[in-house]
Design a protein around this motif. Structure first.
Motif, PDB file in Angstrom:
ATOM      1  N   GLU A 491      -4.495  42.398  38.451  1.00  0.00           N
ATOM      2  CA  GLU A 491      -5.772  43.222  37.449  1.00  0.00           C
ATOM      3  C   GLU A 491      -6.069  41.774  35.874  1.00  0.00           C
ATOM      4  OE1 GLU A 491      -5.793  46.821  37.171  1.00  0.00           O
ATOM      5  OE2 GLU A 491      -6.079  47.657  38.797  1.00  0.00           O
ATOM      6  N   GLU A 492      -4.940  41.521  35.399  1.00  0.00           N
ATOM      7  CA  GLU A 492      -4.994  41.123  34.519  1.00  0.00           C
ATOM      8  C   GLU A 492      -3.778  39.638  34.152  1.00  0.00           C
ATOM      9  OE1 GLU A 492      -3.324  43.163  30.754  1.00  0.00           O
ATOM     10  OE2 GLU A 492      -0.958  44.005  32.130  1.00  0.00           O
ATOM     11  N   ILE A 493      -4.105  39.320  33.311  1.00  0.00           N
ATOM     12  CA  ILE A 493      -3.347  37.935  32.929  1.00  0.00           C
ATOM     13  C   ILE A 493      -2.086  37.972  31.663  1.00  0.00           C
ATOM     14  CG2 ILE A 493      -2.974  35.348  33.092  1.00  0.00           C
ATOM     15  CD1 ILE A 493      -4.869  35.251  35.079  1.00  0.00           C
ATOM     16  N   SER A 494      -1.736  38.016  31.163  1.00  0.00           N
ATOM     17  CA  SER A 494      -1.052  38.056  29.751  1.00  0.00           C
ATOM     18  C   SER A 494      -0.222  37.282  29.073  1.00  0.00           C
ATOM     19  CB  SER A 494       0.161  38.981  30.084  1.00  0.00           C
ATOM     20  OG  SER A 494       1.868  38.816  30.920  1.00  0.00           O
ATOM     21  N   GLU A 495       0.023  36.914  28.160  1.00  0.00           N
ATOM     22  CA  GLU A 495       0.275  35.979  27.738  1.00  0.00           C
ATOM     23  C   GLU A 495       1.402  35.353  27.536  1.00  0.00           C
ATOM     24  OE1 GLU A 495      -0.324  37.044  22.880  1.00  0.00           O
ATOM     25  OE2 GLU A 495      -1.924  36.656  23.166  1.00  0.00           O
ATOM     26  N   ILE A 496       2.594  36.023  27.979  1.00  0.00           N
ATOM     27  CA  ILE A 496       3.684  35.347  28.509  1.00  0.00           C
ATOM     28  C   ILE A 496       4.153  34.880  30.069  1.00  0.00           C
ATOM     29  CG2 ILE A 496       5.091  37.036  27.041  1.00  0.00           C
ATOM     30  CD1 ILE A 496       5.740  38.932  28.816  1.00  0.00           C
ATOM     31  N   CYS A 497       2.489  35.491  30.760  1.00  0.00           N
ATOM     32  CA  CYS A 497       2.672  34.820  32.621  1.00  0.00           C
ATOM     33  C   CYS A 497       3.034  33.450  32.470  1.00  0.00           C
ATOM     34  CB  CYS A 497       1.913  34.824  32.813  1.00  0.00           C
ATOM     35  SG  CYS A 497       1.519  36.778  32.978  1.00  0.00           S
ATOM     36  N   PHE A 498       2.671  32.763  31.997  1.00  0.00           N
ATOM     37  CA  PHE A 498       3.022  31.115  32.187  1.00  0.00           C
ATOM     38  C   PHE A 498       4.062  29.686  30.769  1.00  0.00           C
ATOM     39  CE2 PHE A 498      -0.773  32.680  34.346  1.00  0.00           C
ATOM     40  CZ  PHE A 498      -0.308  31.824  35.629  1.00  0.00           C
ATOM     41  N   ASN A 499       4.712  31.088  30.195  1.00  0.00           N
ATOM     42  CA  ASN A 499       4.942  30.213  28.998  1.00  0.00           C
ATOM     43  C   ASN A 499       5.935  29.836  29.171  1.00  0.00           C
ATOM     44  OD1 ASN A 499       3.291  32.699  27.370  1.00  0.00           O
ATOM     45  ND2 ASN A 499       5.087  33.793  26.758  1.00  0.00           N
ATOM     46  N   HIS A 500       7.017  29.772  29.978  1.00  0.00           N
ATOM     47  CA  HIS A 500       8.074  28.730  30.784  1.00  0.00           C
ATOM     48  C   HIS A 500       7.187  27.644  32.494  1.00  0.00           C
ATOM     49  CE1 HIS A 500      10.730  31.024  28.153  1.00  0.00           C
ATOM     50  NE2 HIS A 500      10.633  31.838  28.491  1.00  0.00           N
ATOM     51  N   THR A 501       6.265  27.430  32.112  1.00  0.00           N
ATOM     52  CA  THR A 501       6.038  26.680  33.231  1.00  0.00           C
ATOM     53  C   THR A 501       5.534  26.000  32.536  1.00  0.00           C
ATOM     54  OG1 THR A 501       3.994  28.218  33.654  1.00  0.00           O
ATOM     55  CG2 THR A 501       5.720  29.085  35.173  1.00  0.00           C
ATOM     56  N   SER A 502       5.604  24.984  32.626  1.00  0.00           N
ATOM     57  CA  SER A 502       5.433  23.921  31.468  1.00  0.00           C
ATOM     58  C   SER A 502       4.747  22.734  32.645  1.00  0.00           C
ATOM     59  CB  SER A 502       5.454  23.083  30.564  1.00  0.00           C
ATOM     60  OG  SER A 502       7.009  22.672  31.205  1.00  0.00           O
ATOM     61  N   ASN A 503       5.619  22.665  33.744  1.00  0.00           N
ATOM     62  CA  ASN A 503       4.541  21.319  34.561  1.00  0.00           C
ATOM     63  C   ASN A 503       3.633  21.998  35.470  1.00  0.00           C
ATOM     64  OD1 ASN A 503       6.650  19.928  33.760  1.00  0.00           O
ATOM     65  ND2 ASN A 503       8.116  21.042  34.760  1.00  0.00           N
ATOM     66  N   ILE A 504       3.348  23.346  35.674  1.00  0.00           N
ATOM     67  CA  ILE A 504       2.510  24.132  36.775  1.00  0.00           C
ATOM     68  C   ILE A 504       0.765  23.308  36.701  1.00  0.00           C
ATOM     69  CG2 ILE A 504       1.204  25.383  35.207  1.00  0.00           C
ATOM     70  CD1 ILE A 504       1.669  27.575  37.708  1.00  0.00           C
ATOM     71  N   ASN A 505       0.662  23.226  38.055  1.00  0.00           N
ATOM     72  CA  ASN A 505      -0.819  22.500  38.330  1.00  0.00           C
ATOM     73  C   ASN A 505      -1.712  23.014  39.125  1.00  0.00           C
ATOM     74  OD1 ASN A 505      -2.113  20.043  40.622  1.00  0.00           O
ATOM     75  ND2 ASN A 505      -1.618  19.026  38.015  1.00  0.00           N
ATOM     76  N   ILE A 506      -1.387  23.857  40.024  1.00  0.00           N
ATOM     77  CA  ILE A 506      -2.162  24.630  40.557  1.00  0.00           C
ATOM     78  C   ILE A 506      -2.518  26.078  40.368  1.00  0.00           C
ATOM     79  CG2 ILE A 506      -3.326  24.751  42.817  1.00  0.00           C
ATOM     80  CD1 ILE A 506      -2.830  22.028  43.344  1.00  0.00           C
TER      81      ILE A 506
END
Length: 707
Positions: A491-506
């Motif tokens: 239901e939501e995407i918080s600010e910390i979800c992808f803080n440490h995934t700097s290589n994510i592409n998809i």
């Protein structure tokens, strides 16, 4: 006349007799005896008495053909005359009374001694010392069915061959001319040469087959030698590996004993030292040239007999396949050379600790679609598989991830199971894992530890679709590149979800419950490698703001989007390339002239089909890189000339004669345009409406809806 002829012939005979007598007197007595003996040897055996009619004796010797003019016997000459008397068919009478000087009388004619004549066919007579001796010619027996005696002959011949029978070509065919004979000889010569060529050809083929066979035998021999060399190499490598493993076990054992404080006696230490020296020597031999033989020649140990495979299993190279073989347990397979085992589609329920002891070098193991349960897996079941890289366990009944998985594992699939928890130790030691698929389970943020993915230092591909997540899982590894979370309840995407995934592409988040106001402004805007986001089939009413700067591919199909805010793509660099807005609720009021600002130079594909547009949106003519445009299944009624293809009027090109304006059309990359299922009257379209499209066949206008 006949009397005169006979008289003339009689005088001639007398003259000949006198001439022969004179010549005979000159021949030596020995030669005369020889001649006499040879001339009368056939009839000398008969004992004739004077004054008694002799019997005609039939000789078994085949007589010569009558009418022989002269016979040379040694150096003497004896003339033989045919009797002209008795040839008329009437039997003649012969006088056997001795005449003068050994002459014989036949039908009134005087015959000289040793004279030979044939009174009729097949009978030959001889005058010997005044006696007439006659012999009948003996004919050879014939095997034919029908015989006949030709005229003038005494012996019968076969008459089976009909006059027109082609089986006797030499006798019955008409005589050939010289040209025909030459042609026949030429044909026979050609046939003979052809047969010789065919014989030579067959000999060449036999020789070639022999050469080919010898070459194949040589290749087979070379291949067998190569295979033996490879087997020797693999055997030595296997011995080297075993020696290395034994050395490691020995070191571990020593360390364990040291920790326990046990001290070996002096004698045991010396014995252990000598054993270690022998192992080092063997290892030195193994690490040397693979073709080098050790100084000692150990007795070869015969390989262990491999148990037969179960029914339904097959082996190919290094793979054993038992797919849908109705197995209820893992079969006892032995083979250090095996690297792949396929057990998909059986009814296996457990994996005991010793299940893979015979195949320790497995690299790929497929246990999908069985009935394996977590309690049925032994704690040491996978420990022996130190080289295992791929493990597939989809479609089982697992509730926990199997324990003690090999550290070499690179791909793990446990989709469609009953997993309901992942703790921090579930994925321990899997530092080489690249792909992890856990779709179709009962996982959620409540039963997945934030530290569960920490050991996965190499993970780049993670699938968690069809679970129970309400938020993006925490603790994603920094190495993650592709994340699939479709069919959850996010239901939501918080600010910390992808803080440490700097290589994510998809990131794939389709079929969730996301709204644009539940996406934090800083959730992913600063991502530098995020290029594709799929938010299809959520609860979005607007195109989300604060999209990643690096975004190239945005999928928003199947939402309830009514508006594309202005400048929503303006901050993107190098710019959005693919925008899919099909199956939404867009109308012309929801698209501003600056809605696509920032994507004019980059957008390649724009899908606005299955919406509520009444005319072509503004801004299409500004899209310089656009190649695919979908506007089908809307409510469009007309296509103005300037809405898709931008035309520029050149005032300097006015012709004074006709005052016609010439139009220059800008270059466009548009190759595919879909406008079907609208309300367009194709007859009212301007000829310049699609002038910038390279091929009119790329414009789809039919069918259209009825008003």
């Amino acid at each position: 006349m006949q009397t005169a002829s006979l008289l003339y012939y009689f005088l001639l005979v007398c003259w000949c007799i006198d001439f022969v007598e004179n010549q005979t007197n000159e021949i030596p007595r020995r030669q005369r005896r020889r001649m006499r003996y040879r001339g009368s040897r056939k009839g000398s055996s008969a004992n004739h008495r004077p004054n008694r009619q002799p019997q005609i004796k039939t000789s078994t010797t085949v007589a010569v053909v009558p009418s022989v003019p002269l016979i040379n016997i040694d150096d003497g000459i004896t003339e033989v005359f045919d009797s002209l008397i008795g040839l008329s068919g009437h039997e003649s009478s012969y006088s056997v009374l001795p005449g003068k000087k050994g002459h014989c009388t036949a039908n009134g004619m005087i015959m000289y001694d040793k004279a030979v004549w044939s009174p009729k066919p097949c009978i030959t007579c001889l005058c010997s010392k005044g006696k007439v001796i006659c012999d009948e010619t003996t004919c050879l027996s014939l095997t034919c069915h029908k015989t006949e005696i030709p005229e003038g002959e005494c012996c019968p011949v076969c008459s089976d061959i009909e006059p027109n029978d082609p089986s006797d070509p030499m006798l019955l065919q008409p005589l050939r001319t010289q040209a025909e004979m030459d042609e026949l000889l030429r044909r026979e010569k050609e046939e003979l040469e052809g047969r010789e060529k065919e014989i030579h050809k067959k000999d060449d083929e036999k020789r070639k087959r022999k050469e080919k066979k010898s070459q194949e035998e040589k290749k087979i021999h070379d291949y067998e030698a190569h295979q033996k060399a490879e087997e020797e190499i693999s055997r030595r490598e296997e011995e080297k590996r075993r020696a290395y493993e034994e050395e490691e076990l020995q070191i571990e054992k020593e360390e364990e004993e040291k920790r326990k404080g046990n001290k070996l006696p002096e004698q045991e230490r010396k014995q252990q030292k000598s054993e270690e020296e022998e192992e080092e020597e063997d290892e030195h031999i193994l690490r040397g040239d693979v073709f080098r033989m050790p100084p000692r020649f150990p007795i070869p140990v015969p390989p262990a007999e491999i148990p037969p495979l179960p029914t339904g299993c097959s082996i190919s190279d290094t793979t054993v396949s038992c797919i849908h073989a109705r197995l209820t347990q893992i079969p006892p397979i032995t083979g250090p050379e095996l690297t792949s085992l396929e057990l998909e589609g059986n009814t296996i329920t457990s994996i005991p600790d010793e299940a893979f002891n015979g195949i320790p070098n497995l690299e790929r193991l497929d246990l999908s679609k069985n009935n394996i349960t977590s309690p049925g897996i032994g704690p040491q079941a996978f420990k022996i598989l130190k080289k295992l890289k791929r493990l597939y366990m989809d479609g089982n009944a697992l509730v926990h991830i199997p324990p003690e998985l090999p550290s070499a594992l690179e791909e793990l699939k446990i989709n469609e199971n009953h997993l309901h928890a992942i703790d921090e130790d579930s994925l321990q030691e899997l530092k080489n894992l690249v792909t992890l698929e856990l779709e179709g389970n009962k996982l959620s943020e409540a039963n997945v530890s934030p530290l569960a993915f920490r050991p996965l230092k190499s993970l780049s591909y993670l699938r968690l679709g069809r679970n129970k997540f309400r938020t993006v899982p925490q603790g994603l590894p920094t190495s993650i590149e592709e994340l699939y979370l479709e069919n959850n309840q996010i239901e939501e995407i918080s600010e910390i979800c992808f803080n440490h995934t700097s290589n994510i592409n998809i990131i794939v988040l389709k079929h969730n419950k996301l709204e644009e106001n539940r996406i934090a402004p800083l959730a992913w805007i600063n991502q530098e490698n995020l290029e594709s986001i799929d938010l299809s089939y959520n609860k979005l009413y607007h195109v989300p703001s604060y999209l990643p700067k690096s975004l190239l591919h945005l999928v928003l199909i199947g939402n309830q989007i009514e508006r594309i805010p202005g400048y929503v793509f303006g901050h993107m660099k190098p710019g959005l390339e693919y925008l899919y807005l099909s199956f939404n609720k867009l109308n012309n009021d929801g698209i501003d002239p600056v809605s696509f600002y920032g994507a004019y130079l980059s957008l390649r594909e724009l899908f606005l089909d299955h919406n509520e547009l009444k005319f072509v949106p503004f801004g299409i003519t500004e899209m310089k890189a656009l190649s695919f445009l979908r506007l089908n299944n809307n409510k469009i009624r007309t296509v103005p000339p300037e809405r898709i293809c931008r035309s520029v009027v050149n005032d300097d090109s006015v012709d004074a004669d006709n005052n016609d304006d010439e139009e220059e059309v800008e270059d466009s990359r548009l190759e595919h345009l879909h406008l079907e299922n609208n309300f367009i009257n194709t007859r009212e379209l301007s000829p310049y409406a699609f002038s910038c499209i390279r091929s009119y066949s790329s414009v789809v206008l039919k069918p259209q809806k009825i008003k």
